[in-house]
Structure formats: structure tokens, C-alpha cells
Design an enzyme around this catalytic site. Structure first.
Site, PDB file in Angstrom:
ATOM      1  CD1 TRP A 132      32.894  36.320  32.602  1.00 41.56           C
ATOM      2  CD2 TRP A 132      34.556  37.590  31.815  1.00 41.56           C
ATOM      3  NE1 TRP A 132      33.491  35.626  31.580  1.00 41.56           N
ATOM      4  CE2 TRP A 132      34.525  36.383  31.075  1.00 41.56           C
ATOM      5  CE3 TRP A 132      35.522  38.537  31.496  1.00 41.56           C
ATOM      6  CZ2 TRP A 132      35.411  36.109  30.037  1.00 41.56           C
ATOM      7  CZ3 TRP A 132      36.420  38.269  30.476  1.00 41.56           C
ATOM      8  CH2 TRP A 132      36.359  37.073  29.772  1.00 41.56           C
ATOM      9  CG  ASP A 133      31.621  38.816  39.410  1.00 47.46           C
ATOM     10  OD1 ASP A 133      30.853  39.709  39.032  1.00 47.46           O
ATOM     11  OD2 ASP A 133      31.221  37.720  39.843  1.00 47.46           O
ATOM     12  CB  CYS A 134      38.276  39.445  38.967  1.00 45.99           C
ATOM     13  SG  CYS A 134      37.999  38.147  40.193  1.00 45.99           S
TER      14      CYS A 134
END
Length: 404
Positions: free
Chosen positions: A163-165
């Protein structure tokens, strides 16, 4: 060398993955991205992985190609510097990327007083402004309960902060979209993107929300199988492991031909009264299919299997560790024009990627190392109008810092 985003200036105040990734994505396409940090470094300045001497390989990896300003933002002088930098005039400037707490002078309303058409990209934890990171969002949306060995009940997290990416890439795209909008209308804006909303959006995009709502079911754990189609890992005679995938008709035909199991699969289809040419049927009967394929892999070394599968145009891959991928995969080497061997100050020389995006007719921007903390303090202060005397005073009073 051509730069797709040449001229764009972005000021970044950030930590961790999503926001720094957004800034680096823009920098690797030619934008001038200026990262500001505390005099002692950012919140993630020492985040693992680290070298034996304690240098953060994580930080170096996510800040390649940026410029660095070290400033004490708790002081009035430091706040003035950052306000002038963020709200710098010009159609290419006035873009601020952050996941810091937006209060007072650093809030959108506070900075907008100095530049009406300011673009601010704020990366949030959740839509309410609460703190969330990838490793709390992922359990909340359900993926760990569907990850792990078939039949197990323990939740299994994922080493990749997905989700960060995705949020980082979404944030970079949002900045470009807002810049285009400002060029057409003259209006800036506050953009908010929550990590948890990114995860929930993808939950819906992949059909999982509908699956839970319409079918009333929870997806079970299925090991290394591929939900809704056929994919399976196999252990070779020498202990090495491979993954094979048969999503399409062509991939299925090629896998049967490479393993010499066409007749056995036809017989299995007849016995099960199932059309194994349908990907959903292959998923339902994956264990029976795997039982027929398993002897092929168990009787051969990895080298023999690699030759057979590659020659038959099967969709497959070898299981590697991170270290093996770096040492063995030609795509993770100088053979790939995305990479260059560069020296990262304080760390050493190693393989560094640039942007994975290739634009036709435009030379790929060469990778660049991450800056040393405060490496560009002097030149940045000069660019925003501080005199040499003022800059010297700022250094003397420890408002800003440069490398010694």
C-alpha cells in the site's frame, strides 16, 4: 539528456515509504525535488536495512536524485526559509509533497497565504488524519487472513509494503494531474491521499469487496496457488523450487506440452467431468492437476527443467532469495539500462535503479545517488534569495547545516 519533467520543482518534507517514493518518482523523470530534514536527519534517517557502520540503505534507496536542505524548522528563521522555498514564485514551483503533520504555518491554509495557487500533496494514514502505516492497514483490510499455507488459521503478513508503494505512485500521479490543472485554470489545491483508502480502493478494484458482498464469502488461504486459475510451486530433484502459471489457454497448452502430460490431463478432465481448458475449473481441481505434474519436476534438476520450460514458452519463474536475485538475474544487472553502478557517499558502490519507465524517443535519465544530509543547503538558500552574509549567519546560529 531529455527530462520529461524538466523545470518542475517539488519541495518534499517526508518520512518512510509513500511520500519519499512519490518524490523520487518525480525526480527520476527530471523534476527538481528538494527534500528538507531536521539538522539531525529525518525520522527514517537510520531505518533498516543499514550498513555495519549504521548508514541507512533504506533512506538512500528512496531519496535518489533529490537535493537536500538541513534546517531547524522549529525556529522562526527555519520556518521562514521553508515558507520561501515552498511558496517560491514561478509556474513550475509552488508544489509541496508531505506526510508530516500539517499544523499552523505548515498547513495548507497557512502556506496558501504566501502563494494562492499552491499545490500541496498530503499523504495521510487514514481519511480522518489518524496514524496508519502499511503494516496496520494490511491486517485491517483482510489480506493476512487470505495469505499463508492452505488449511492454516494464523494471519500471515507480507514483506512487501504494497500500500505504501501504490500510494507513492498515486501521489506522484496526483501531483502531475494538479500541475496540469493549475496550468489550465491558474488554481492550486490541497490533495489528500490516505494509505488506507488506497488499500480499500484496490480491495474493490480486484473484486474482493464484491466477492464478500455478493457471494457472502471470505477467501480462504491457498498457499502458493493462484485464486481463480492455475499456478503452483514445485520442488525440483536438486531441491530448487520453481513456480509455473497457466492463466490463459496458451499457457495451459504450453505447460502440458512441456511436461508431457496432455494425455493424462485429458483423462483427468474426463474422470472429473470438468473442462480443464477453463481457468476456473483448473483452480477448482488444482490439487489433482498438481499431482499429475509433480513427478515431472521431482525427477529433474532445476537446470533440466529450466531448459524444458523455456524451450516450450511456459510462463514460469525460479524462486530466489533477494541476494540470489541480485547475484544471478541478468535483469538485475548492468545489462538492464535502468541500472547503473554508482557510489553512495558514506556507504559505497552498488547497483542503483533509475526510473523503470521508458519513454520512446527520450533517453532514460541516468540514476543518481541520494544526497548527503544538507548537501545542497548553500545553493538552495542562494536560489531563494539569501545573501552570502545571511547564509553564513544561518549556519553560525545553527538554523541550517551543510556537510563538513
Amino acid at each position: 539528456m531529455n527530462r520529461i519533467l524538466d523545470g518542475m520543482r517539488v519541495v518534499e518534507g517526508s518520512a518512510f515509504v509513500a511520500a519519499p517514493l512519490a518524490g523520487m518518482t518525480l525526480a527520476q523523470m527530471g523534476a527538481d525535488v528538494i527534500r528538507f530534514d531536521r539538522l539531525q536527519g529525518g525520522l527514517d534517517a537510520e531505518r533498516w536495512p543499514i550498513t555495519k557502520s549504521g548508514k541507512s540503505l533504506f533512506w538512500a534507496g528512496l531519496n535518489k536524485g533529490k537535493r537536500s536542505l538541513a534546517v531547524d524548522m522549529t525556529t522562526p528563521q527555519g520556518r521562514e526559509i521553508l515558507t520561501r522555498l515552498i511558496c517560491r514564485p514561478g509556474e513550475d514551483a509552488g508544489i509541496f509533497l508531505t506526510n508530516l503533520r500539517l499544523r499552523g504555518w505548515m498547513s495548507y491554509e497557512g502556506l496558501k497565504q504566501h502563494r494562492e495557487d499552491l499545490i500541496m500533496m498530503a499523504v495521510l494514514g487514514d481519511r480522518h488524519g489518524g496514524p496508519q502505516v502499511d503494516y496496520t492497514v494490511n491486517p485491517a483490510v483482510g489480506f493476512p487472513t487470505a495469505t499463508g499455507p492452505e488449511g492454516s488459521t494464523e494471519p500471515v503478513g507480507h514483506a512487501l509494503p504494497a500500500w505504501d508503494c501504490i500510494t507513492g505512485q498515486q501521489a506522484a500521479m496526483a501531483i502531475i494531474a494538479a500541475d496540469r490543472h493549475r496550468r489550465k485554470t491558474g488554481k492550486g489545491q490541497l490533495i489528500e491521499l490516505a494509505l488506507k483508502d488506497t488499500a480499500l480502493a484496490m480491495l474493490g478494484n480486484l473484486g474482493i469487496i464484491a466477492e464478500a458482498s455478493i457471494n457472502g464469502s471470505d477467501r480462504p488461504k491457498m498457499g502458493n496457488s493462484l485464486f481463480g486459475a492455475y499456478a503452483q510451486d514445485f520442488v525440483c530433484q536438486d531441491g530448487q523450487r520453481v513456480m509455473v502459471v497457466a492463466l490463459t489457454d496458451r499457457q495451459w497448452r504450453n505447460l502440458k506440452a512441456a511436461t508431457g502430460t496432455e494425455a493424462e490431463m485429458a483423462d483427468l478432465s474426463q474422470r472429473l467431468d470438468a473442462d480443464l481448458d477453463q481457468e476456473g475449473e483448473r483452480f477448482i481441481h488444482r490439487h489433482a492437476i498438481t499431482a499429475l505434474l509433480k513427478p515431472f519436476f521431482e525427477a529433474r534438476t532445476f537446470s533440466d527443467i529450466a531448459t524444458s520450460l523455456a524451450g516450450s514458452d511456459v510462463t514460469w519463474s525460479q524462486y530466489r532469495t533477494f541476494k540470489q536475485a541480485v547475484e544471478e538475474d541478468p535483469d538485475c544487472s548492468l545489462d538492464n539500462p535502468m541500472f547503473a553502478m554508482l557510489n553512495q557517499p558514506g556507504i559505497g558502490s552498488y547497483l542503483m535503479p533509475g526510473s523503470p519507465i521508458h519513454f520512446m524517443g527520450v533517453d532514460r535519465l541516468a540514476p543518481a545517488p541520494a544526497p548527503i544530509l544538507g548537501e545542497h543547503t548553500l545553493e538552495i538558500l542562494t536560489e531563494i534569495g539569501f545573501s552570502n552574509t545571511e547564509i553564513a549567519s544561518l549556519h553560525d546560529t545553527k538554523i541550517v547545516a551543510s556537510p563538513k
